[in-house]
Design an enzyme around this catalytic site. Structure first.
Site, PDB file in Angstrom:
ATOM      1  N   ASP A  12      45.778  25.538  19.601  1.00 62.50           N
ATOM      2  CA  ASP A  12      45.646  25.931  21.006  1.00 62.50           C
ATOM      3  C   ASP A  12      44.848  27.233  21.013  1.00 62.50           C
ATOM      4  OD1 ASP A  12      45.875  26.718  23.639  1.00 62.50           O
ATOM      5  OD2 ASP A  12      48.018  27.211  23.514  1.00 62.50           O
ATOM      6  N   LYS A  73      36.778  34.519  25.162  1.00 64.87           N
ATOM      7  CA  LYS A  73      36.675  33.094  25.484  1.00 64.87           C
ATOM      8  C   LYS A  73      36.052  32.887  26.866  1.00 64.87           C
ATOM      9  CE  LYS A  73      39.363  28.845  25.869  1.00 64.87           C
ATOM     10  NZ  LYS A  73      40.714  28.237  25.900  1.00 64.87           N
ATOM     11  N   GLU A 178      44.143  20.846  27.526  1.00 60.78           N
ATOM     12  CA  GLU A 178      45.406  21.557  27.347  1.00 60.78           C
ATOM     13  C   GLU A 178      46.582  20.906  28.083  1.00 60.78           C
ATOM     14  OE1 GLU A 178      44.377  25.543  28.407  1.00 60.78           O
ATOM     15  OE2 GLU A 178      43.156  25.859  26.613  1.00 60.78           O
ATOM     16  N   ASP A 204      49.507  24.314  34.209  1.00 62.71           N
ATOM     17  CA  ASP A 204      49.196  25.168  33.057  1.00 62.71           C
ATOM     18  C   ASP A 204      48.454  26.416  33.529  1.00 62.71           C
ATOM     19  OD1 ASP A 204      48.461  26.324  30.689  1.00 62.71           O
ATOM     20  OD2 ASP A 204      47.323  24.619  29.923  1.00 62.71           O
TER      21      ASP A 204
END
Length: 642
Positions: A12, A73, A178, A204
């Protein structure tokens, strides 16, 4: 199923934290880092001697803010001129400049020299850290991995993640969204109680992104019905609101602008993130920072109510993808069986309250670990693809969808959709194109990704020219465009001119991406940095760390062993005491026999654990086990277990 060879791990790769898991001993095991933490900060720091990754990088961030990189990211697959990139740059203490083809370049000072790194290079260091953690845990080399991406990662962002994995020396077996990975964790956790078809909404909310997916789970089939989300909304945005709030408060109270000092701003950010976490389980928290700026101490407090006021517009924005997801799936919220919370930011009470109110008071599912569930699902998928998993998950089937529409430009700059968003993959779609002009000599094929009606507002994936088209009348559908998406989500575009049979496959514009030569060079540099860091570790005390770990492992191992021995000996003694209580009038021979039996049992248990020489001679003789020996520490002392 074709095996890919070797153990495969699930990673992850998060904006704030990353996590790695592996299928072992018929279950998923989340791998801890060297500090014992099961999640590792996606943070990299550069110093005068080496570079640090994870907890070590975070620990020195306040002292080295200009060279401590976090949230990188958010830059992957984006251009420097992107408004979201510009917004982030204004809040970061480290410097970001525009590189070739508008690729954002992070500027740091490493070993006294100015260097520039791409976001892919920084995240490759995090991925390498995950790889090394897995190798240390498993005791073997690891090459294959399933890596998670956000649902709405576009093709450039997925390619950037692939580049980062290549640099880290990882072979990506598959990308998995995800929320889909979290759904696997939820489905396997609830497997025994799932009867028939179950509609599950995965919410999420992490450090940098929000993903909402609606899945139908029936037995071992996980089918994604719809997805929605925001690629630039998460816990870091809530932190930014707190930072801005306290910057203004400091300016008001002290008449100073602490944004001029990167170190002060970094220290404040660290305290703000801690305050945000604290407010998830208490209604008020204090912030006390000594010598924050120009020798001035900063003491203040914030309530949960005030925190919610500062972020209320963002919290409400977090609910919009939920409505959108249900609308796309054409489902009513009353048909949702479970709402599953994933990501650390779902711990915020107001987020939970808004979700619960939206679903008419429905209890939210918090049974799976929001920090580890995505890595858990990725590890399961990795085990299946590598052929390592057992029958528990071998028949698991994922039916995923395309997150964004894919199409091409037609006359007038119009986006003609060939593969609509939320189309199940793998898929293959074709479009017949009539020629616009009589005897047209060539055609330009341009492929785009996005939801806007004009191609200029979407993302161009690539283009190429189809030459030597046959001469024929206008309006005859001579050209067939085929969009083929495999189970990994990789797009292959081909064009066939029917009359001549000429075929061409799209060559994606490599602008802003790494070539194979670039990847090879970066891999070599990464190996060089690794070698330098290993040498530095030896200089600063690698032997000490190994010795400490050896002592720690032996001490805890012996503690467990001794506890087990104590319990076995205690049980043997307890049985003798119980016999004694019920046989007070027994004969002398019986007492003597029971004493001999107890000594033999204790001798056997201790000798079996520590070896024959370790057990005291309880049968009698010169080394007889007695109370005086216990008192002096000369024997094996038996104590009652707590």
């Amino acid at each position: 199923m074709e095996k890919n060879g070797g153990i495969a791990i699930g990673i992850d790769l998060g904006t704030k934290y990353s996590c790695v898991g592996v299928w072992q001993h018929d279950q998923v095991e989340i791998i801890p880092n060297e500090h014992g933490n099961r999640t590792t900060p996606s943070c990299v720091a550069f110093t005068h001697s080496d570079h640090l990754i994870g907890d070590a990088a975070v620990d020195q961030a306040a002292l080295n803010p200009l060279n401590t990189i976090f949230d990188s990211k958010r830059l992957m697959g984006r251009r420097y001129s992107d408004p979201s990139v510009q917004s982030d740059i204004s809040l970061w203490p480290f410097k970001v400049v525009s590189g070739p083809n508008e690729k954002p370049m992070i500027v740091i000072t490493y070993k006294g020299e100015a260097k520039q790194f791409t976001a892919e290079e920084i995240m490759s260091m995090v991925l390498r850290k995950m790889k090394e953690m897995a190798e240390a845990y498993l005791g073997t080399a690891v090459k294959n991995a399933v890596v998670t991406v956000t649902t709405f990662s576009n093709s450039f962002q997925r390619q950037a993640t692939k580049d980062a994995a290549d640099i880290a020396g990882l072979n990506v077996l598959r990308f998995i969204n995800e929320p889909t990975a979290a759904a696997i964790a939820y489905g396997l956790d609830k497997k025994a109680t799932i009867v028939g078809e179950k509609n599950v909404l995965i919410y999420d909310l992490g450090g940098g992104t929000l993903d909402v997916s609606l899945l139908t789970i029936e037995e071992n089939i996980f089918e994604v019905k719809a997805t929605a989300g925001d690629t630039h909304l998460g816990g870091e945005d809530f932190n930014n609101r707190l930072v801005n709030h306290f910057v203004q408060e400091f300016k008001r109270k002290c008449k100073k602008d602490l944004t001029r000092n990167a170190r002060s701003l970094r220290r404040l950010r660290t305290y703000c993130e801690s305050a945000k976490r604290t407010l998830s389980y208490t209604v008020k928290t204090a912030i006390e920072i000594d010598y924050l700026y120009e020798g001035i101490d900063f003491c203040t407090s914030i309530t949960r109510t005030r925190f919610e006021e500062l972020n209320m517009d963002l919290f409400r924005k977090c609910m919009e993808p939920v409505e959108k997801c249900l609308r796309i799936a054409k489902m009513d919220k009353g048909t949702i069986h479970d709402v599953v919370l994933v990501g650390g930011s779902t711990r915020i009470p107001k987020i939970q309250q808004l979700l619960q109110e939206f679903f008419n008071g429905k209890e939210l599912c918090k049974s799976i670990n929001p920090d580890e569930s995505v890595a858990y699902g990725a590890a399961v998928q990795a085990a299946i693809l590598s052929g390592e998993a057992n029958e528990k998950v071998q028949d698991l089937l994922l039916l995923d969808v395309t997150p964004l529409s894919l199409g091409m430009e037609t006359a007038g700059g119009v986006m003609t959709v060939i593969v609509p968003r939320n189309t199940r993959i793998p898929t293959k779609k074709e479009l017949f194109l009539p020629k616009r002009e009589d005897n047209e000599p060539a055609g330009l094929i341009q492929v785009f990704e996005g939801e806007r009606t004009r191609t200029r507002d979407n993302i161009m994936l690539g283009k190429f020219e189809l030459s030597t088209i046959s001469h024929s009348s206008r309006g005859v559908p001579e050209i067939t465009v085929c969009f083929d998406i495999d189970e990994k989500g990789v797009l292959d575009v081909s064009v066939v001119e029917k009359t001549t049979g000429q075929t061409k496959k799209i060559t994606l514009n490599n602008k802003g991406r790494f070539s194979s030569k670039d990847i090879e060079k970066l891999v070599q540099e990464a190996e060089m940095y690794k070698a330098e860091d290993e040498e530095q570790k030896k200089k600063v005390g690698e032997k000490r760390i190994r010795a400490k770990n050896a002592l720690e492992n032996f001490a805890y191992g012996m503690k467990k062993t001794i506890r087990d021995v104590k319990m076995k000996v205690y049980n043997a003694v307890e049985q003798s005491v119980q016999w004694l209580d019920g046989n007070q009038s027994a004969q002398a021979e019986e007492f003597e026999y029971k004493l001999k039996e107890l000594k033999e049992k204790c001798n056997f248990i201790i000798a079996k654990t520590y070896g024959p020489g370790a057990a005291p001679n309880m049968a009698g003789g010169k080394d007889k086990y007695n109370s005086s020996a216990c008192a002096s520490g000369e024997g094996f002392k038996i104590e009652e277990v707590d």
